[in-house]
Design a protein around this motif. Structure first.
Motif, PDB file in Angstrom:
ATOM      1  N   ASN A 224      -6.261   5.093   3.090  1.00  8.64           N
ATOM      2  CA  ASN A 224      -6.216   5.424   1.691  1.00  8.64           C
ATOM      3  C   ASN A 224      -6.532   3.817   0.732  1.00  8.64           C
ATOM      4  N   GLU A 225      -6.888   4.154   0.242  1.00 13.16           N
ATOM      5  CA  GLU A 225      -6.874   2.943  -1.117  1.00 13.16           C
ATOM      6  C   GLU A 225      -5.764   2.291  -1.636  1.00 13.16           C
ATOM      7  N   ASN A 226      -4.749   3.099  -1.784  1.00 17.43           N
ATOM      8  CA  ASN A 226      -3.214   2.842  -2.044  1.00 17.43           C
ATOM      9  C   ASN A 226      -2.410   3.089  -0.375  1.00 17.43           C
ATOM     10  N   ILE A 227      -1.765   1.808   0.170  1.00 16.51           N
ATOM     11  CA  ILE A 227      -1.464   2.269   1.234  1.00 16.51           C
ATOM     12  C   ILE A 227      -0.250   2.275   0.991  1.00 16.51           C
ATOM     13  N   PRO A 228       0.504   3.743   2.208  1.00  9.81           N
ATOM     14  CA  PRO A 228       2.032   4.012   2.086  1.00  9.81           C
ATOM     15  C   PRO A 228       3.091   3.602   3.013  1.00  9.81           C
ATOM     16  N   ILE A 229       1.895   2.161   4.084  1.00  6.04           N
ATOM     17  CA  ILE A 229       2.745   1.847   5.095  1.00  6.04           C
ATOM     18  C   ILE A 229       2.459   0.640   5.499  1.00  6.04           C
ATOM     19  N   VAL A 268       2.227   5.478  -4.970  1.00  2.93           N
ATOM     20  CA  VAL A 268       2.773   4.419  -4.180  1.00  2.93           C
ATOM     21  C   VAL A 268       2.300   3.634  -3.060  1.00  2.93           C
ATOM     22  N   THR A 269       1.951   2.196  -3.033  1.00  2.52           N
ATOM     23  CA  THR A 269       2.008   1.222  -2.508  1.00  2.52           C
ATOM     24  C   THR A 269       3.227   0.293  -1.716  1.00  2.52           C
ATOM     25  N   VAL A 270       2.778  -0.414  -0.703  1.00  2.00           N
ATOM     26  CA  VAL A 270       3.476  -1.914   0.004  1.00  2.00           C
ATOM     27  C   VAL A 270       2.509  -2.835  -0.402  1.00  2.00           C
ATOM     28  N   PHE A 271       1.395  -2.470  -0.828  1.00  5.17           N
ATOM     29  CA  PHE A 271       0.945  -4.017  -0.864  1.00  5.17           C
ATOM     30  C   PHE A 271       0.189  -3.615  -2.351  1.00  5.17           C
ATOM     31  N   PRO A 272       0.287  -5.814  -2.806  1.00  4.84           N
ATOM     32  CA  PRO A 272      -0.536  -5.307  -4.352  1.00  4.84           C
ATOM     33  C   PRO A 272      -2.135  -5.182  -4.290  1.00  4.84           C
ATOM     34  N   ALA A 273      -2.158  -4.186  -5.521  1.00  2.57           N
ATOM     35  CA  ALA A 273      -4.129  -4.090  -5.667  1.00  2.57           C
ATOM     36  C   ALA A 273      -5.029  -4.551  -5.507  1.00  2.57           C
ATOM     37  N   GLY A 274      -5.602  -4.388  -4.601  1.00  5.76           N
ATOM     38  CA  GLY A 274      -6.969  -5.815  -4.325  1.00  5.76           C
ATOM     39  C   GLY A 274      -6.405  -6.489  -2.843  1.00  5.76           C
ATOM     40  N   THR A 275      -5.194  -6.261  -2.200  1.00  7.11           N
ATOM     41  CA  THR A 275      -4.765  -6.806  -0.711  1.00  7.11           C
ATOM     42  C   THR A 275      -6.858  -6.645   0.383  1.00  7.11           C
ATOM     43  N   LYS A 276      -6.234  -7.870   1.059  1.00  7.87           N
ATOM     44  CA  LYS A 276      -7.261  -7.352   1.403  1.00  7.87           C
ATOM     45  C   LYS A 276      -6.991  -6.490   3.073  1.00  7.87           C
ATOM     46  N   ARG A 277      -7.682  -5.654   3.554  1.00  6.70           N
ATOM     47  CA  ARG A 277      -7.477  -5.012   4.874  1.00  6.70           C
ATOM     48  C   ARG A 277      -8.390  -5.390   5.721  1.00  6.70           C
ATOM     49  N   ILE A 278      -7.039  -5.371   6.836  1.00 11.00           N
ATOM     50  CA  ILE A 278      -7.521  -6.125   8.489  1.00 11.00           C
ATOM     51  C   ILE A 278      -7.558  -5.146   9.538  1.00 11.00           C
ATOM     52  N   LEU A 279      -8.729  -4.594  10.329  1.00 11.23           N
ATOM     53  CA  LEU A 279      -7.943  -3.945  11.686  1.00 11.23           C
ATOM     54  C   LEU A 279      -7.857  -4.916  12.723  1.00 11.23           C
ATOM     55  N   ILE A 296       0.309 -12.103   9.777  1.00 12.80           N
ATOM     56  CA  ILE A 296      -1.487 -11.850   8.709  1.00 12.80           C
ATOM     57  C   ILE A 296      -0.854 -10.791   7.658  1.00 12.80           C
ATOM     58  N   GLU A 297      -0.066 -10.127   7.579  1.00 13.55           N
ATOM     59  CA  GLU A 297       1.004  -9.182   6.739  1.00 13.55           C
ATOM     60  C   GLU A 297       1.861 -10.711   5.282  1.00 13.55           C
ATOM     61  N   THR A 298       2.900 -11.046   6.103  1.00 16.29           N
ATOM     62  CA  THR A 298       2.802 -12.514   5.672  1.00 16.29           C
ATOM     63  C   THR A 298       2.297 -13.317   4.624  1.00 16.29           C
ATOM     64  N   CYS A 299       1.556 -13.551   5.356  1.00 16.63           N
ATOM     65  CA  CYS A 299      -0.373 -14.268   5.179  1.00 16.63           C
ATOM     66  C   CYS A 299      -0.907 -13.469   3.710  1.00 16.63           C
ATOM     67  N   GLY A 300      -0.869 -12.231   3.128  1.00 14.72           N
ATOM     68  CA  GLY A 300      -0.896 -11.690   2.281  1.00 14.72           C
ATOM     69  C   GLY A 300      -2.403 -10.567   2.553  1.00 14.72           C
ATOM     70  N   ALA A 301      -2.600 -10.252   3.521  1.00  9.73           N
ATOM     71  CA  ALA A 301      -3.270  -8.970   4.217  1.00  9.73           C
ATOM     72  C   ALA A 301      -2.267  -8.127   4.706  1.00  9.73           C
ATOM     73  N   ALA A 302      -3.141  -7.073   4.577  1.00  7.42           N
ATOM     74  CA  ALA A 302      -2.506  -5.440   5.193  1.00  7.42           C
ATOM     75  C   ALA A 302      -3.621  -5.251   6.356  1.00  7.42           C
ATOM     76  N   VAL A 303      -2.240  -4.841   7.631  1.00 10.96           N
ATOM     77  CA  VAL A 303      -3.534  -3.904   8.813  1.00 10.96           C
ATOM     78  C   VAL A 303      -3.682  -3.156   8.063  1.00 10.96           C
ATOM     79  N   VAL A 304      -4.847  -2.673   8.467  1.00 13.73           N
ATOM     80  CA  VAL A 304      -4.662  -1.007   8.487  1.00 13.73           C
ATOM     81  C   VAL A 304      -5.235  -0.413   9.908  1.00 13.73           C
TER      82      VAL A 304
END
Ligand code: BJ8
Length: 424
Positions: A224-229, A268-279, A296-304
């Motif tokens: 999802n665009e809004n990542i809930p976890i 509801v999301t745990v990351f601010p809008a526009g957070t870069k998504r990492i695989l 990675i997640e404390t550097c401001g990206a989301a592991v998806v």
């Protein structure tokens, strides 16, 4: 954590040394997990399981053994849990993910062995992990050279059965893997004293398919665009999947997913809008290896998503449930497991295809390809992975690391620069 010292003593553990591990884990867990904001409420269960990691589940396994049950310790997602459970046994993951166990492994293994192997051997030989004491039989496999030799060392201390995994995926290899599962079935039946029937195998094929579906449902939330976890929380759940009771685990994951469904509906999301998504792709992250996700997640990206064995390789692909004889069921298991794309196979183009597919499915902005130090399989395959990703126009960063914190600052710098590049 409740007091489990008597159980640990009864298991022949080095309790004094183990206390040192117990002293640092809560702090590490708090720093990585409890510092996150807006976590789903249903993470409570998984937090509890990990806070009692060397207590609650080991106590259940000990009780099971007192009633005559047998516990099998496994190190690879190729070992079919279905066979063990169908014989009335319990399988539990044993891969070591902490630097704490590495020096114990280095006493008998070359230093230039991957930390996962060193930690696994160290946890057994130093007697500092209850799961490694409880398992009545260890089940190894012939995936990489380091593991193959480690089984020989461990076999001096505990019964070990090794499954011969083919290294190619031709029809004859699938047939040979089915034969290997048949041999495993015989070993498990003899060890447990229980016969596997078509009914018990069917029941357990369905059980593990249900568990895989629950994990697939959890992972789908992250598309999802809004990542809930967070990715860090999802990694923890994937790690717990290896040793929790499968029925309870599946139920808890589905309850969490109900909450996540609601979060998605409410935006509801745990990351601010526009957070870069990492695989993330690469080598597995055994518990308590949370290093990369945390950075990675404390550097401001989301592991998806994780294209690892503590990620999609664990749950993608279901076993065909339609077979009605043990022989056909084993064939179905062989076909299901041969879909796992470990770097020990050649050629392994299906893995690079998977990474590109997953990057698209999870809308990843970039891929971080992770290699555990001294894993030459994934390290070498990194060339093909990076080439394929570049050709597909997906930014990629290759990283090699171990379980120590010595490179954490350097990794932070490189990962921040990568995220900055994605943001540019
Ligand atoms: S199917 S990835 S779980 S073998 S131990 S290969 S990191 S040098 S763990 Fe694995 Fe099965 Fe494959 Fe998955 Fe490298 Fe280390 Fe070997 Fe490792």
């Amino acid at each position: 954590m409740a007091d489990y010292h008597q159980m640990w003593k009864d298991l022949g553990m080095n309790v004094e040394m183990h206390d040192q591990l117990c002293a640092v884990l809560p702090q590490a867990f708090g720093d990585v997990f409890l510092s996150q904001e807006n976590r789903p409420e249903m993470m409570d269960y998984f937090d509890f399981v990990v806070s009692e990691i060397h207590g609650v589940r080991p106590a259940e396994l000990v009780e099971f053994q007192k009633k005559g049950g047998k516990v099998f310790g496994t190190f690879c997602v190729y070992v079919p849990d279905e066979i063990v459970f169908a014989a009335g046994g319990i399988a539990t993951g044993l891969c070591g993910g902490s630097q704490f166990w590495v020096p114990g492994g280095e006493k008998v293994l070359p230093v230039n062995t991957c930390p996962l192997i060193k930690a696994s051997v160290g946890a057994r030989l130093d007697r500092t992990c209850p799961f490694f004491r409880i398992a009545d039989m260890f089940v190894g496999e012939t995936t990489c050279d380091g593991k193959k030799k480690a089984w020989e060392i461990l076999a001096e201390d505990v019964p070990v059965h090794v499954m011969d995994i083919p290294q190619m995926k031709r029809d004859k290899d699938i047939k040979s893997w089915a034969d290997e599962i048949r041999i495993f079935k015989d070993v498990v039946e003899k060890f447990t004293g229980n016969k596997i029937t078509a009914e018990s195998l069917e029941e357990n094929i369905k059980l593990f398919n249900t568990k895989r579906k629950a994990l697939a449902r959890l992972y789908a939330m992250r598309k999802n665009e809004n990542i809930p976890i967070s990715g860090t929380d999802t990694l923890l759940i994937s790690q717990i999947a290896f040793y929790d009771d499968p029925v309870r685990f599946t139920e808890k994951v589905n309850i969490l997913c109900d909450e996540l469904d609601q979060r998605v509906a409410d935006g509801v999301t745990v990351f601010p809008a526009g957070t870069k998504r990492i695989l993330i792709s690469g080598t597995p992250m055994a518990i308590p290896n949370w290093k990369l996700h945390h950075i990675i997640e404390t550097c401001g990206a989301a592991v998806v998503c994780e294209e690892t064995c503590t990620g999609t390789r664990y749950f993608e692909h279901l076993t065909d449930e339609s077979a009605s004889t043990v022989d056909d069921q084993i064939q179905a298991l062989a076909e299901r497991y041969m879909n796992i794309n470990c770097a020990c196979f050649t050629p392994n183009t299906a893995r690079t295809d998977d990474i590109i597919r997953l990057a698209k499915e999870y809308h990843a902005d970039g891929v971080i390809d992770i290699n555990l130090k001294f894993c030459s399989l994934y390290d070498t395959e990194g060339y093909k992975v990076e080439k394929a990703l570049k050709e597909a126009g997906i930014p990629v960063l290759g990283i090699e690391t171990d379980y120590t914190d010595s490179d954490a600052q350097q990794l932070r710098t490189r990962i921040s620069a990568f995220i900055e590049m994605l943001n540019a």
